[in-house]
Design a protein around this motif. Structure first.
Motif, PDB file in Angstrom:
ATOM      1  N   VAL A  67       0.854  -1.195   0.000  1.00 47.37           N
ATOM      2  CA  VAL A  67       0.000   0.000   0.000  1.00 47.37           C
ATOM      3  C   VAL A  67       0.887   1.242   0.000  1.00 47.37           C
ATOM      4  CG1 VAL A  67      -1.815   1.265   1.212  1.00 47.37           C
ATOM      5  CG2 VAL A  67      -1.758  -1.239   1.305  1.00 47.37           C
ATOM      6  N   GLN A  68       0.641   2.115  -0.957  1.00 47.62           N
ATOM      7  CA  GLN A  68       1.347   3.396  -0.970  1.00 47.62           C
ATOM      8  C   GLN A  68       0.575   4.354  -0.081  1.00 47.62           C
ATOM      9  OE1 GLN A  68       0.936   3.853  -5.261  1.00 47.62           O
ATOM     10  NE2 GLN A  68       3.149   3.616  -5.473  1.00 47.62           N
ATOM     11  N   VAL A 105       2.544  -8.393  -7.834  1.00 50.54           N
ATOM     12  CA  VAL A 105       2.534  -7.418  -6.740  1.00 50.54           C
ATOM     13  C   VAL A 105       1.348  -6.489  -6.957  1.00 50.54           C
ATOM     14  CG1 VAL A 105       3.788  -5.590  -5.539  1.00 50.54           C
ATOM     15  CG2 VAL A 105       5.047  -7.542  -6.503  1.00 50.54           C
ATOM     16  N   ARG A 106       0.399  -6.532  -6.029  1.00 51.85           N
ATOM     17  CA  ARG A 106      -0.721  -5.583  -6.099  1.00 51.85           C
ATOM     18  C   ARG A 106      -0.320  -4.317  -5.367  1.00 51.85           C
ATOM     19  NH1 ARG A 106      -6.718  -7.494  -5.179  1.00 51.85           N
ATOM     20  NH2 ARG A 106      -6.161  -8.269  -7.260  1.00 51.85           N
ATOM     21  N   VAL A 107      -0.293  -3.210  -6.093  1.00 49.84           N
ATOM     22  CA  VAL A 107       0.052  -1.923  -5.484  1.00 49.84           C
ATOM     23  C   VAL A 107      -1.243  -1.143  -5.299  1.00 49.84           C
ATOM     24  CG1 VAL A 107       1.333   0.241  -5.749  1.00 49.84           C
ATOM     25  CG2 VAL A 107       2.335  -1.905  -6.569  1.00 49.84           C
ATOM     26  N   ARG A 108      -1.579  -0.879  -4.049  1.00 48.75           N
ATOM     27  CA  ARG A 108      -2.763  -0.058  -3.769  1.00 48.75           C
ATOM     28  C   ARG A 108      -2.298   1.354  -3.430  1.00 48.75           C
ATOM     29  NH1 ARG A 108      -5.279  -2.791   0.127  1.00 48.75           N
ATOM     30  NH2 ARG A 108      -5.389  -1.249   1.776  1.00 48.75           N
ATOM     31  N   ASN A 109      -2.937   2.320  -4.041  1.00 48.13           N
ATOM     32  CA  ASN A 109      -2.552   3.711  -3.839  1.00 48.13           C
ATOM     33  C   ASN A 109      -3.540   4.396  -2.908  1.00 48.13           C
ATOM     34  OD1 ASN A 109      -1.776   6.358  -3.935  1.00 48.13           O
ATOM     35  ND2 ASN A 109      -2.010   6.589  -6.161  1.00 48.13           N
ATOM     36  N   GLU A 110      -3.050   4.848  -1.756  1.00 51.33           N
ATOM     37  CA  GLU A 110      -3.879   5.641  -0.845  1.00 51.33           C
ATOM     38  C   GLU A 110      -3.318   7.048  -0.690  1.00 51.33           C
ATOM     39  OE1 GLU A 110      -4.272   3.370   2.775  1.00 51.33           O
ATOM     40  OE2 GLU A 110      -5.546   1.863   1.806  1.00 51.33           O
ATOM     41  N   ASP A 134       0.447   5.270 -17.112  1.00 58.60           N
ATOM     42  CA  ASP A 134      -0.335   4.092 -16.707  1.00 58.60           C
ATOM     43  C   ASP A 134      -0.467   4.176 -15.179  1.00 58.60           C
ATOM     44  OD1 ASP A 134      -1.477   1.621 -16.394  1.00 58.60           O
ATOM     45  OD2 ASP A 134       0.200   0.479 -17.233  1.00 58.60           O
ATOM     46  N   LEU A 135      -1.511   4.825 -14.731  1.00 52.78           N
ATOM     47  CA  LEU A 135      -1.543   5.321 -13.349  1.00 52.78           C
ATOM     48  C   LEU A 135      -2.510   4.573 -12.446  1.00 52.78           C
ATOM     49  CD1 LEU A 135      -1.576   9.166 -14.066  1.00 52.78           C
ATOM     50  CD2 LEU A 135       0.392   7.715 -13.522  1.00 52.78           C
ATOM     51  N   VAL A 136      -2.133   4.513 -11.180  1.00 58.58           N
ATOM     52  CA  VAL A 136      -3.030   4.054 -10.129  1.00 58.58           C
ATOM     53  C   VAL A 136      -3.480   5.296  -9.362  1.00 58.58           C
ATOM     54  CG1 VAL A 136      -3.338   2.529  -8.154  1.00 58.58           C
ATOM     55  CG2 VAL A 136      -1.681   1.924  -9.945  1.00 58.58           C
ATOM     56  N   VAL A 137      -4.790   5.451  -9.264  1.00 54.40           N
ATOM     57  CA  VAL A 137      -5.362   6.621  -8.600  1.00 54.40           C
ATOM     58  C   VAL A 137      -6.157   6.118  -7.399  1.00 54.40           C
ATOM     59  CG1 VAL A 137      -6.941   8.576  -8.882  1.00 54.40           C
ATOM     60  CG2 VAL A 137      -5.450   7.888 -10.768  1.00 54.40           C
ATOM     61  N   HIS A 164      -6.054   3.175 -13.339  1.00 50.36           N
ATOM     62  CA  HIS A 164      -6.499   2.048 -12.515  1.00 50.36           C
ATOM     63  C   HIS A 164      -7.035   2.609 -11.205  1.00 50.36           C
ATOM     64  CE1 HIS A 164      -4.273  -0.766 -15.152  1.00 50.36           C
ATOM     65  NE2 HIS A 164      -3.435   0.247 -15.249  1.00 50.36           N
ATOM     66  N   PRO A 165      -8.332   2.492 -10.971  1.00 57.50           N
ATOM     67  CA  PRO A 165      -8.853   3.022  -9.715  1.00 57.50           C
ATOM     68  C   PRO A 165      -8.468   2.128  -8.543  1.00 57.50           C
ATOM     69  CG  PRO A 165     -10.634   2.479 -11.270  1.00 57.50           C
ATOM     70  CD  PRO A 165      -9.373   1.881 -11.806  1.00 57.50           C
TER      71      PRO A 165
END
Ligand code: C2O
Ligand code: CU
Length: 514
Positions: A67-68, A105-110, A134-137, A164-165
């Motif tokens: 988790v970021q 690797v699942r990267v979750r962005n918080e 190619d973004l995780v928001v 990627h939400p």
């Protein structure tokens, strides 16, 4: 197409920092950025113990989640620093993985900002490479492309963006030899401030060939992430922000366009740390994770580095160095033998390119005599040397600043970065000669493909150029020839300058492997 983007504003919102940036002042042939001075009293060197980042634990075999998020950590003793880190740590957790074990690797962005995670040195499918658009928001946060005047990506045009939400699964096949890789943020236009805030960590690939060597192991195999930072009085990171809405004072953008350096050197996130060592051999995996600073590392009062690996893994044979110049993005895997020193000796890792406190990096305190079964064998890995005749094509990439005043930009072959517009189409399975040159210090990094350095200014490469590399230190007006092997996947990849402020100011290019 003049102003790429307002370079400077504020990160912490606590006041613009111009200290220490007399335009061009103090720049020498070896210095690659402008030093930002901390507002707090600098911490005492060699008092904080060296931290070693935690090892990431899989949620189930082959699957990780990270988790970021923002977190307060103590970097400078007695103060709190908000970092943006993988799992809220800086450096992030170390992924300790094996060759051939496909890993997701699942990267979750918080975080309040979009992110893209690139595995530097990884041979990965294009959609897991951490392309800048190619973004995780974070869930619940919208995304709008930055306005045209502030981006290289096309005004208001969504066609180049993938959103990627919440989270994204990055697939790492790890079909590559043991090596010290690292992961870090790669968001379009904002890599420099986001890495500065802490979005970086190690990923170690291990394999049987490397394990079988009698090199130091376990507690005596330590990754060292070296980077510089500056701090505000309250302990928060100081950085001239890239937020275009906070654009101020044009002269300041100029001053930091060369790259931002801090006056505090961190190793694994701690300022000038100290490590008690046995009088034995250690394998130190050196990474320069700085935005812009180059280091010429040496040991004082004495000692040699025996290099066993480079960016992409084991060398064919060890190479001894009295000093090693490390440009941003590069890794050097070295063995240092502390048994050469009497117990009680303090061995300091210094940066002879630095001045003042930035000359120090960290210290080793030789604590005890021990039995040491490790050795550095004469033969290490398999590196088939490439020959110039292997190249099916030759391409020149010129890294240069164009335009003057507040509107200058960093370009490759005269072009500021445009996503989706490739500068080259190499064929999968071939080798090409890529010649890099430019007007300043530009550490050139190629995604996906590994290369061997063939020559510098027509002469043999430096002793520190050995082995397979993915990043090469190109000095002002130097001509560096490399033989690049395109293996792994077809698709869209990129190359760029790894001085992160240059990268953000458009010094990137796509290439399509066809
Ligand atoms: Cu370490 Cu494209 O970056
Ligand atoms: Cu550059």
């Amino acid at each position: 197409m003049i102003s790429r983007r307002g370079f400077l504003g504020l990160l912490g919102g606590t006041g613009l920092v111009v200290a220490g940036c007399g335009a061009g002042g103090g720049l020498t042939a070896e210095v690659s950025g402008e030093v930002l001075t901390s507002a707090l009293p600098l911490p005492r060197p060699f008092t904080v113990p060296l931290p070693v980042p935690a090892t990431a634990r899989p949620v189930r075999p082959g699957r990780y989640e990270v988790v970021q998020r923002a977190a307060k950590v103590e970097i400078v003793p007695g103060t709190a620093t908000e970092v943006w880190g993988y799992d809220g740590t800086f450096p992030g957790p170390t992924f300790d993985l094996r060759r051939g074990n496909r890993t997701v690797v699942r990267v979750r962005n918080e975080l309040p900002v979009p992110t893209s995670t690139h595995l530097h040195g990884g041979v990965n499918p294009p959609d897991s490479d951490g392309y800048p658009t190619d973004l995780v928001v974070a869930r619940g946060r919208g995304f709008r492309p930055p306005p045209g005047a502030h981006s290289h990506s096309g005004a208001g045009d969504m066609s180049q963006w993938t959103i990627h939400p919440g989270a994204k699964d990055y697939v790492y096949p790890l079909d590559q030899p043991a090596a010290t890789l690292w992961y870090h943020d790669h968001r379009m236009d904002f890599t420099a401030p986001q890495v500065w805030r802490g979005l970086a960590g190690f990923l170690l690939v291990r394999d049987d060939e490397d394990d079988a060597l009698p090199l130091p192991k376990g507690e005596r195999d330590i990754p060292l992430m070296i980077c510089d930072r500056a701090f505000e009085e309250d302990g928060s990171f100081r950085y001239p922000s890239l937020d275009p809405s906070l654009l101020v004072k044009p002269g300041v953008r100029e001053a930091y366009m060369e790259g931002v350096e801090g006056d505090v050197i961190l190793v694994n996130g701690a300022p000038w740390p100290v490590l008690e060592v046995d009088a034995a051999r250690y394998r130190l995996r050196l990474l320069n994770a700085s935005n812009a600073r180059r280091y010429r590392l040496a040991l004082t009062p004495g000692g040699r580095f025996v290099q066993v690996g480079g960016d992409q893994g084991l060398l064919a044979a060890p190479v001894g160095h009295d000093a090693i110049t490390v440009a941003p993005g590069e890794r050097f895997d070295v063995v240092v033998d502390f048994s050469a020193h009497p117990v009680g000796t303090e061995v300091t890792l210094v940066n002879t390119l630095g001045t003042g406190p930035a000359r120090n990096v960290m210290r080793f305190r030789v604590a005890r005599r021990v039995r040491d079964d490790s050795a550095v064998p004469d033969r290490l890995g398999r590196v088939d040397p490439l020959d110039r005749s292997a190249a099916v094509a030759t391409r020149v990439f010129d890294f240069r600043r164009t335009g003057q005043g507040g509107g200058g930009s960093w370009t490759i072959n005269g072009r500021p970065y445009r996503p989706g517009v490739p500068l080259a189409r190499p064929r999968l399975g071939t080798v090409e000669l890529w010649r890099f040159t430019g007007d300043f210090h530009h550490p050139v990094h190629v995604h996906l493909a590994r290369f061997q350095v063939l020559s510098r200014n027509g002469r043999p490469p430096a002793p520190t150029d050995a082995g397979w590399k993915d990043t090469v230190d190109v000095r002002p007006y130097e001509v560096v020839d490399t033989l690049v092997r395109f293996e792994g996947y077809r698709g869209r990849y990129m190359m760029h300058c790894h001085t992160l402020e240059h990268e953000d100011m458009a010094m990137m290019a796509d290439f399509d492997v066809v």
